[in-house]
Design a protein around this motif. Structure first.
Motif, PDB file in Angstrom:
ATOM      1  N   ALA A  15       0.960  -1.101  -0.001  1.00 18.68           N
ATOM      2  CA  ALA A  15       0.095  -0.125   0.137  1.00 18.68           C
ATOM      3  C   ALA A  15       0.883   1.239  -0.026  1.00 18.68           C
ATOM      4  N   PRO A  16       0.529   2.416  -0.286  1.00 15.81           N
ATOM      5  CA  PRO A  16       1.084   3.815  -0.327  1.00 15.81           C
ATOM      6  C   PRO A  16       1.659   3.955   1.192  1.00 15.81           C
ATOM      7  N   THR A  59       2.812  12.140  -3.379  1.00 14.55           N
ATOM      8  CA  THR A  59       1.385  12.952  -3.923  1.00 14.55           C
ATOM      9  C   THR A  59       1.424  13.450  -5.066  1.00 14.55           C
ATOM     10  N   ASN A  60       0.264  13.875  -5.515  1.00 12.17           N
ATOM     11  CA  ASN A  60       0.169  14.714  -6.753  1.00 12.17           C
ATOM     12  C   ASN A  60       0.398  16.549  -6.680  1.00 12.17           C
ATOM     13  N   GLY A  61       0.946  16.572  -5.289  1.00  9.38           N
ATOM     14  CA  GLY A  61       1.411  18.085  -5.095  1.00  9.38           C
ATOM     15  C   GLY A  61       2.821  18.153  -4.997  1.00  9.38           C
ATOM     16  N   HIS A  62       3.212  19.562  -5.020  1.00  7.29           N
ATOM     17  CA  HIS A  62       4.756  19.973  -5.413  1.00  7.29           C
ATOM     18  C   HIS A  62       4.906  21.027  -4.188  1.00  7.29           C
ATOM     19  N   GLY A  63       6.477  21.071  -3.839  1.00  3.76           N
ATOM     20  CA  GLY A  63       6.934  21.935  -2.744  1.00  3.76           C
ATOM     21  C   GLY A  63       6.967  21.222  -1.523  1.00  3.76           C
ATOM     22  N   LYS A  64       7.182  21.946  -0.349  1.00  4.31           N
ATOM     23  CA  LYS A  64       7.794  21.288   0.813  1.00  4.31           C
ATOM     24  C   LYS A  64       6.502  21.325   1.672  1.00  4.31           C
ATOM     25  N   VAL A  65       6.327  20.425   2.637  1.00  6.64           N
ATOM     26  CA  VAL A  65       5.436  19.981   3.505  1.00  6.64           C
ATOM     27  C   VAL A  65       5.309  21.225   4.642  1.00  6.64           C
ATOM     28  N   ARG A  74      -4.713  17.998   2.364  1.00  6.81           N
ATOM     29  CA  ARG A  74      -5.859  17.010   2.357  1.00  6.81           C
ATOM     30  C   ARG A  74      -6.400  16.904   1.094  1.00  6.81           C
ATOM     31  N   ARG A  75      -6.334  17.868   0.140  1.00  2.49           N
ATOM     32  CA  ARG A  75      -6.772  17.690  -1.015  1.00  2.49           C
ATOM     33  C   ARG A  75      -6.172  17.003  -1.970  1.00  2.49           C
ATOM     34  N   LEU A  76      -4.758  16.587  -1.362  1.00  4.78           N
ATOM     35  CA  LEU A  76      -3.839  15.976  -2.444  1.00  4.78           C
ATOM     36  C   LEU A  76      -4.122  14.452  -2.390  1.00  4.78           C
ATOM     37  N   ASP A  77      -3.794  13.734  -3.721  1.00  4.21           N
ATOM     38  CA  ASP A  77      -3.744  12.277  -3.773  1.00  4.21           C
ATOM     39  C   ASP A  77      -2.384  11.944  -3.468  1.00  4.21           C
ATOM     40  N   ALA A  78      -2.458  11.026  -2.380  1.00  4.92           N
ATOM     41  CA  ALA A  78      -1.352  10.323  -1.763  1.00  4.92           C
ATOM     42  C   ALA A  78      -1.324   8.908  -2.130  1.00  4.92           C
ATOM     43  N   GLY A  79      -2.134   8.190  -3.129  1.00  2.92           N
ATOM     44  CA  GLY A  79      -2.241   6.855  -3.237  1.00  2.92           C
ATOM     45  C   GLY A  79      -1.916   6.477  -4.690  1.00  2.92           C
ATOM     46  N   PHE A  86      -5.469   2.562  -5.174  1.00  2.60           N
ATOM     47  CA  PHE A  86      -5.269   3.396  -4.007  1.00  2.60           C
ATOM     48  C   PHE A  86      -5.482   4.843  -4.213  1.00  2.60           C
ATOM     49  N   ARG A  87      -5.906   5.115  -5.385  1.00  2.00           N
ATOM     50  CA  ARG A  87      -6.374   6.640  -5.799  1.00  2.00           C
ATOM     51  C   ARG A  87      -7.446   7.429  -4.721  1.00  2.00           C
ATOM     52  N   GLY A  88      -6.840   8.527  -4.371  1.00  2.20           N
ATOM     53  CA  GLY A  88      -7.854   8.888  -3.491  1.00  2.20           C
ATOM     54  C   GLY A  88      -7.341   8.866  -1.989  1.00  2.20           C
ATOM     55  N   GLU A  89      -6.305   8.110  -1.817  1.00  4.34           N
ATOM     56  CA  GLU A  89      -5.661   8.015  -0.411  1.00  4.34           C
ATOM     57  C   GLU A  89      -5.230   9.367   0.016  1.00  4.34           C
ATOM     58  N   ARG A  90      -5.233   9.878   1.166  1.00  4.37           N
ATOM     59  CA  ARG A  90      -4.800  11.268   1.581  1.00  4.37           C
ATOM     60  C   ARG A  90      -3.604  11.086   2.480  1.00  4.37           C
ATOM     61  N   VAL A  91      -3.028  12.295   2.445  1.00  8.80           N
ATOM     62  CA  VAL A  91      -1.895  12.375   3.545  1.00  8.80           C
ATOM     63  C   VAL A  91      -2.693  12.499   4.873  1.00  8.80           C
ATOM     64  N   PRO A  92      -2.432  11.506   5.744  1.00  7.56           N
ATOM     65  CA  PRO A  92      -3.199  11.646   7.050  1.00  7.56           C
ATOM     66  C   PRO A  92      -2.534  12.583   8.205  1.00  7.56           C
ATOM     67  N   SER A  93      -3.508  12.987   8.844  1.00  5.92           N
ATOM     68  CA  SER A  93      -2.864  13.812  10.145  1.00  5.92           C
ATOM     69  C   SER A  93      -2.442  12.417  11.208  1.00  5.92           C
ATOM     70  N   LEU A  94      -1.577  12.849  12.144  1.00  7.25           N
ATOM     71  CA  LEU A  94      -1.258  12.111  13.128  1.00  7.25           C
ATOM     72  C   LEU A  94      -2.336  11.612  13.960  1.00  7.25           C
ATOM     73  N   GLU A  95      -3.288  12.447  14.272  1.00  6.38           N
ATOM     74  CA  GLU A  95      -4.503  12.170  15.111  1.00  6.38           C
ATOM     75  C   GLU A  95      -5.220  10.907  14.392  1.00  6.38           C
ATOM     76  N   GLU A  96      -5.211  11.098  13.001  1.00  6.67           N
ATOM     77  CA  GLU A  96      -6.184   9.986  12.315  1.00  6.67           C
ATOM     78  C   GLU A  96      -5.282   8.389  12.663  1.00  6.67           C
ATOM     79  N   VAL A  97      -3.922   8.562  12.644  1.00  5.18           N
ATOM     80  CA  VAL A  97      -3.380   7.411  12.430  1.00  5.18           C
ATOM     81  C   VAL A  97      -3.266   6.786  13.948  1.00  5.18           C
ATOM     82  N   LEU A  98      -3.072   7.708  14.834  1.00 10.16           N
ATOM     83  CA  LEU A  98      -3.167   7.255  16.269  1.00 10.16           C
ATOM     84  C   LEU A  98      -4.592   6.709  16.744  1.00 10.16           C
TER      85      LEU A  98
END
Length: 243
Positions: A15-16, A59-65, A74-79, A86-98
């Motif tokens: 998975a991504p 992701t399909n974005g550019h530049g620095k975090v 949140r609008r970027l595709d990270a999958g 995995f199209r549409g997977e997002r960069v998750p927040s730490l809170e979501e992963v926790l």
């Protein structure tokens, strides 16, 4: 064999990496008890789970975090880079992963920082982990000595770990100086002598990134307490569950 399996950025072989999909796939394997993730801060101070300082690779974005607001990320595709499924997977927040890992996985949270790149990163992570009641289930690790020192100053109850990839130097001495009880080390930097010495001192060792069965066997032969961090926990399962 007691060598614990650590899912590297989730089940990143399939998975991504560092996405909720990768976390869920790791959780689905009952023998995976630990997971390693990477955390940085958005421009507006939200801890997010992503490895590279740049958005470009995963992701399909550019530049620095550090230059991106959370809502923009949140609008970027990270999958999609990993596969259409995995199209549409997002960069998750730490809170979501926790929230997803709570009660299911223990976490090695790497603070991806250097110097003053992310002022407030340590406090943001500590506050969130404490709010979630997960302090006993995490170790906070970093290459950056300053980050590890700030963690101890902010909340000395947290377990900290040094990430080490140098061909020279004394990791045991560095661990002692920083008050760390955990060493995250490249598998090709680890030796049986170092593993035995640290284990006798009560230091937990995690070797990365071990993706082939032959290498898993080599690392496990050094010491039974070494945690094996891998993109392919399924291979770990094939080897150690049959041993």
């Amino acid at each position: 064999m007691n060598n614990m399996c650590v899912a590297h950025r989730g089940f990143s072989g399939k998975a991504p990496e560092n996405t909720l999909a990768a976390v869920r796939m790791a959780i689905a394997l009952p023998f995976v008890r630990w997971m390693e993730i990477d955390v940085q801060l958005t421009k507006d101070g939200v801890p997010v789970v992503i490895h590279d300082y740049s958005l470009d690779r995963t992701t399909n974005g550019h530049g620095k975090v550090k230059n991106m607001d959370y809502e923009h990320m949140r609008r970027l595709d990270a999958g999609s880079w990993k596969g259409r499924a995995f199209r549409g997977e997002r960069v998750p927040s730490l809170e979501e992963v926790l929230s997803l890992a709570s009660g299911r996985l223990r976490l090695n949270i790497e603070l991806k920082t250097s110097g003053d790149m992310y002022p407030g990163l340590e406090k943001a992570v500590i506050d969130l982990v404490n709010t979630m009641g997960m302090r006993e289930d995490v170790v906070l690790t970093s290459f950056d000595a300053g980050a590890l020192q700030r963690i101890k100053e902010l909340d000395p109850r947290f377990r900290t770990g040094l990430i080490y990839d140098s061909r020279s130097g004394d990791p045991a001495k560095k661990l002692n100086e920083l008050g760390c009880s955990f060493l995250s080390i490249s598998s090709d930097r680890l030796s049986p002598v170092l593993a035995k010495s640290l284990a006798e001192r009560g230091v937990k060792i995690m070797a990365w990134t071990v993706n082939k069965g032959k290498e898993m066997r080599r690392v496990s032969a050094m010491h039974s307490d070494i945690m094996i961090c891998t993109n392919r926990p399924d291979i770990w399962g094939d080897i150690f569950l049959q041993a």
